[in-house]
Design an enzyme around this catalytic site. Structure first.
Site, mmCIF file in Angstrom:
data_model
loop_
_atom_site.group_PDB
_atom_site.id
_atom_site.type_symbol
_atom_site.label_atom_id
_atom_site.label_comp_id
_atom_site.label_asym_id
_atom_site.label_seq_id
_atom_site.Cartn_x
_atom_site.Cartn_y
_atom_site.Cartn_z
ATOM 1 C CD GLN A 136 68.905 -36.747 53.400
ATOM 2 O OE1 GLN A 136 69.146 -37.343 54.006
ATOM 3 N NE2 GLN A 136 68.443 -35.989 52.569
ATOM 4 C CG ASP B 57 63.306 -41.518 50.719
ATOM 5 O OD1 ASP B 57 62.147 -40.855 51.710
ATOM 6 O OD2 ASP B 57 64.092 -40.877 49.952
ATOM 7 C CE LYS C 148 64.993 -38.640 56.344
ATOM 8 N NZ LYS C 148 66.392 -38.293 55.200
#
Ligand code: NDP
Length: 289
Positions: A97, A120, A53
């Protein structure tokens, strides 16, 4: 029939070029989009995802920040990092995460992220807005699948989409996004009786269950579009999907491979959401700071 390959690497690359251009234009105006990632602990898979990422965000010209915390970090300390990032005007996207260690309440952490930086798309405010069709950050994997379908010229309207898997991050939002695009949607899950009865009716079959090569040609209707979200390791440690690609491709009209299908699209949409967030901050006068 041997299905056409839906190439997530090529489509992802095409979209990343567009994002790069958007980042360049915004940066010229003094507003460089910034993505911050919080990584807790030493789960090797999480480390790999985070590294990818970060690398991808830098490649499109974004500022990238990594906050690495030990497994023993307290919930309070983690929340204070989220809070600082919420306040930081040079950061437009915040990602924590998952999974987090057991002593930390994931839902609490997700709710602590400012919804306007929740790239997200996991915050309940964004999920709620998505369901009622309001502008929001869309969960990256389902959003990426929509782009894969659109850019492959797949007509969604009026089609019967069957989603196998009902997780909050993939299955559930996937069905909603297809419904908004006028598909008729059926959800299947581990308690579904006689799964193949449903999957064999699918014009668009999307599988996100986390079971290696579970969906064989016997589950697929002739001519269906098959999207495999699964990311599993087979007995030789090789990355493979939830769909038995070799048999399913004989019936599908188009199919995603693993790797190289849905995976590259998930990160791409994370970048797209971060750019969208920075553009909004610019429009609101919050960027440049
Ligand atoms: P979850 O474990 O959260 O959910 C799995 C879902 O599959 C559940 O709804 C479960 O049903 C259902 N299920 C499990 N077994 C069966 C079965 N035999 N028949 C029918 N339904 C079943 O998984 P995720 O949604 O997080 O992930 C699914 C897969 O996608 C994983 O392989 C994951 O690694 C991958 N993934 C890939 C991403 C990418 O970028 N390519 C991103 C995210 C995930 P029930 O609700 O009844 O338990």
């Amino acid at each position: 029939m041997t299905g056409k390959l839906i190439d997530g690497i090529a489509i992802g690359k095409e979209i990343r070029e567009e994002i790069k251009e958007g980042v360049r234009k915004l940066s010229e105006k003094g507003c460089q989009p910034g993505l911050a990632v919080i990584l807790v602990g030493d789960n090797p898979a999480s480390h790999t995802y985070v590294k990818n990422k970060q690398k991808s965000s830098v490649e499109v010209g974004m500022k990238s920040e990594l906050i690495q915390l030990p497994t023993t970090v307290s919930e309070e300390e983690l929340l204070s990092h989220v809070e600082q990032l919420n306040e930081d005007d040079s950061i437009h996207g915040i990602l924590v995460q998952l999974p987090l260690p057991d002593h930390i309440d994931e839902n609490l952490v997700i709710r602590a992220i400012a919804p306007e930086k929740d790239v997200d798309g996991f915050h309940p405010e964004n999920v709620g807005k998505m369901i009622i069709g309001q502008q929001s950050f869309l969960s990256c994997t389902p959003y990426g699948i929509i782009k894969l379908l659109e850019r492959s010229g797949v007509e969604i309207r009026g089609k019967h989409a069957v989603i196998v898997g009902r997780s909050n991050i993939v299955g559930k939002p996937m069905g909603q996004l297809l419904l908004q695009r006028d598909a008729t949607v059926t959800y299947c899950h581990s308690k579904t009786v006689n799964l193949s009865n449903y999957t064999k009716q699918a014009d668009i079959l999307i599988v996100a269950i986390g079971r290696t090569k579970f969906i064989t040609d016997e589950f697929v209707k002739e001519g269906a579009i098959v999207i495999d979200v699964g990311m599993n390791r087979d007995e030789n440690g090789k990355l493979c999907g939830d769909v038995d690609f070799e048999s399913a491709k004989e019936k599908a009209s188009a199919i995603t491979p693993v790797p190289g299908g849905v995976g590259p699209m998930t990160i791409t949409m994370l970048l797209k959401n971060t750019l969208q967030s920075a553009e909004q901050a610019f429009a609101d006068g919050r960027c440049p700071q």
